[in-house]
Design a protein around this motif. Sequence first.
Motif, PDB file in Angstrom:
ATOM      1  N   ASN A   3      89.176  51.754  84.735  1.00 51.12           N
ATOM      2  CA  ASN A   3      89.519  51.518  83.388  1.00 51.12           C
ATOM      3  C   ASN A   3      89.501  50.252  82.461  1.00 51.12           C
ATOM      4  O   ASN A   3      89.096  50.380  81.567  1.00 51.12           O
ATOM      5  CB  ASN A   3      91.273  51.739  83.541  1.00 51.12           C
ATOM      6  CG  ASN A   3      91.504  53.263  83.878  1.00 51.12           C
ATOM      7  OD1 ASN A   3      90.555  54.167  83.857  1.00 51.12           O
ATOM      8  ND2 ASN A   3      92.945  53.558  84.585  1.00 51.12           N
ATOM      9  N   THR A   4      89.272  49.195  83.278  1.00 47.80           N
ATOM     10  CA  THR A   4      89.169  48.090  82.807  1.00 47.80           C
ATOM     11  C   THR A   4      87.563  48.159  82.117  1.00 47.80           C
ATOM     12  O   THR A   4      87.338  47.558  80.945  1.00 47.80           O
ATOM     13  CB  THR A   4      88.965  46.870  83.770  1.00 47.80           C
ATOM     14  OG1 THR A   4      90.352  46.893  84.405  1.00 47.80           O
ATOM     15  CG2 THR A   4      88.971  45.416  82.965  1.00 47.80           C
ATOM     16  N   VAL A   5      86.668  48.502  82.948  1.00 47.90           N
ATOM     17  CA  VAL A   5      85.171  48.533  82.477  1.00 47.90           C
ATOM     18  C   VAL A   5      85.030  49.534  81.300  1.00 47.90           C
ATOM     19  O   VAL A   5      84.257  49.262  80.317  1.00 47.90           O
ATOM     20  CB  VAL A   5      84.210  48.849  83.637  1.00 47.90           C
ATOM     21  CG1 VAL A   5      83.036  49.321  83.012  1.00 47.90           C
ATOM     22  CG2 VAL A   5      84.114  47.818  84.999  1.00 47.90           C
ATOM     23  N   SER A   6      85.716  50.497  81.347  1.00 44.00           N
ATOM     24  CA  SER A   6      85.640  51.341  80.189  1.00 44.00           C
ATOM     25  C   SER A   6      86.274  50.941  78.939  1.00 44.00           C
ATOM     26  O   SER A   6      85.682  51.184  77.875  1.00 44.00           O
ATOM     27  CB  SER A   6      86.826  52.838  80.633  1.00 44.00           C
ATOM     28  OG  SER A   6      85.847  53.538  81.588  1.00 44.00           O
ATOM     29  N   VAL A   7      87.393  50.193  79.019  1.00 42.25           N
ATOM     30  CA  VAL A   7      87.969  49.680  77.825  1.00 42.25           C
ATOM     31  C   VAL A   7      87.066  48.481  77.098  1.00 42.25           C
ATOM     32  O   VAL A   7      87.103  48.368  76.321  1.00 42.25           O
ATOM     33  CB  VAL A   7      89.392  48.997  78.362  1.00 42.25           C
ATOM     34  CG1 VAL A   7      90.007  48.289  77.120  1.00 42.25           C
ATOM     35  CG2 VAL A   7      90.294  50.062  78.574  1.00 42.25           C
ATOM     36  N   ILE A   8      86.401  47.711  78.336  1.00 41.73           N
ATOM     37  CA  ILE A   8      85.484  46.594  77.602  1.00 41.73           C
ATOM     38  C   ILE A   8      84.413  47.298  76.883  1.00 41.73           C
ATOM     39  O   ILE A   8      84.171  46.812  76.080  1.00 41.73           O
ATOM     40  CB  ILE A   8      85.057  45.728  78.832  1.00 41.73           C
ATOM     41  CG1 ILE A   8      86.390  44.981  79.350  1.00 41.73           C
ATOM     42  CG2 ILE A   8      83.974  44.933  78.527  1.00 41.73           C
ATOM     43  CD1 ILE A   8      85.956  44.194  80.755  1.00 41.73           C
ATOM     44  N   LEU A  13      81.309  48.635  72.226  1.00 42.93           N
ATOM     45  CA  LEU A  13      80.848  50.028  71.128  1.00 42.93           C
ATOM     46  C   LEU A  13      81.474  49.857  69.803  1.00 42.93           C
ATOM     47  O   LEU A  13      80.611  49.803  68.824  1.00 42.93           O
ATOM     48  CB  LEU A  13      81.042  51.114  71.785  1.00 42.93           C
ATOM     49  CG  LEU A  13      80.572  52.457  71.039  1.00 42.93           C
ATOM     50  CD1 LEU A  13      78.800  52.487  71.128  1.00 42.93           C
ATOM     51  CD2 LEU A  13      80.827  53.856  71.848  1.00 42.93           C
ATOM     52  N   ALA A  14      82.776  49.645  69.866  1.00 45.61           N
ATOM     53  CA  ALA A  14      83.557  49.827  68.483  1.00 45.61           C
ATOM     54  C   ALA A  14      83.045  48.578  67.525  1.00 45.61           C
ATOM     55  O   ALA A  14      82.968  48.770  66.535  1.00 45.61           O
ATOM     56  CB  ALA A  14      84.955  49.902  68.788  1.00 45.61           C
ATOM     57  N   THR A  15      82.844  47.373  68.172  1.00 48.10           N
ATOM     58  CA  THR A  15      82.641  46.225  67.513  1.00 48.10           C
ATOM     59  C   THR A  15      81.150  46.306  67.079  1.00 48.10           C
ATOM     60  O   THR A  15      80.859  46.049  65.821  1.00 48.10           O
ATOM     61  CB  THR A  15      82.535  45.123  68.498  1.00 48.10           C
ATOM     62  OG1 THR A  15      83.967  44.904  69.116  1.00 48.10           O
ATOM     63  CG2 THR A  15      82.268  43.887  67.851  1.00 48.10           C
ATOM     64  N   ALA A  16      80.369  47.000  67.793  1.00 41.16           N
ATOM     65  CA  ALA A  16      78.889  47.091  67.262  1.00 41.16           C
ATOM     66  C   ALA A  16      78.822  48.154  66.004  1.00 41.16           C
ATOM     67  O   ALA A  16      78.180  47.898  65.007  1.00 41.16           O
ATOM     68  CB  ALA A  16      78.233  47.568  68.480  1.00 41.16           C
ATOM     69  N   VAL A  17      79.629  49.111  66.324  1.00 41.31           N
ATOM     70  CA  VAL A  17      79.770  49.861  65.104  1.00 41.31           C
ATOM     71  C   VAL A  17      80.451  49.208  63.814  1.00 41.31           C
ATOM     72  O   VAL A  17      79.858  49.686  62.611  1.00 41.31           O
ATOM     73  CB  VAL A  17      80.775  51.248  65.486  1.00 41.31           C
ATOM     74  CG1 VAL A  17      80.974  52.290  63.955  1.00 41.31           C
ATOM     75  CG2 VAL A  17      79.817  52.182  66.472  1.00 41.31           C
TER      76      VAL A  17
END
Length: 88
Positions: A3-8, A13-17
């Motif tokens: 879950n931690t890796v998925s959140v990171i 990804l959101a930051t890049a978008v």
Amino acid sequence: MTNTVSVILLAVLATAVVIGLIVLAVRLTQRPRNSLIGGGLGPALIEQVLELKAVGEFDQAVILVRGETGLSHRAASRVVRKLHAPAP
């Protein structure tokens, strides 16, 4: 751990978008490279350019057009070449 890796990864990804959208917005709002700053060539500028062309100062006429309009060298050269003195 998963879950931690998925959140990171999701945050990255959101930051890049978001950064991509900001860059796109900035590029879309910038002035096109060869657009005229003042909306066009005024009569006084045309007269100066024609006088420079008449005495054989083509390069100076191009520099004048570039300085007043913000056009690229190539576009300013085209403008100067196409300007002709009005028929009497």
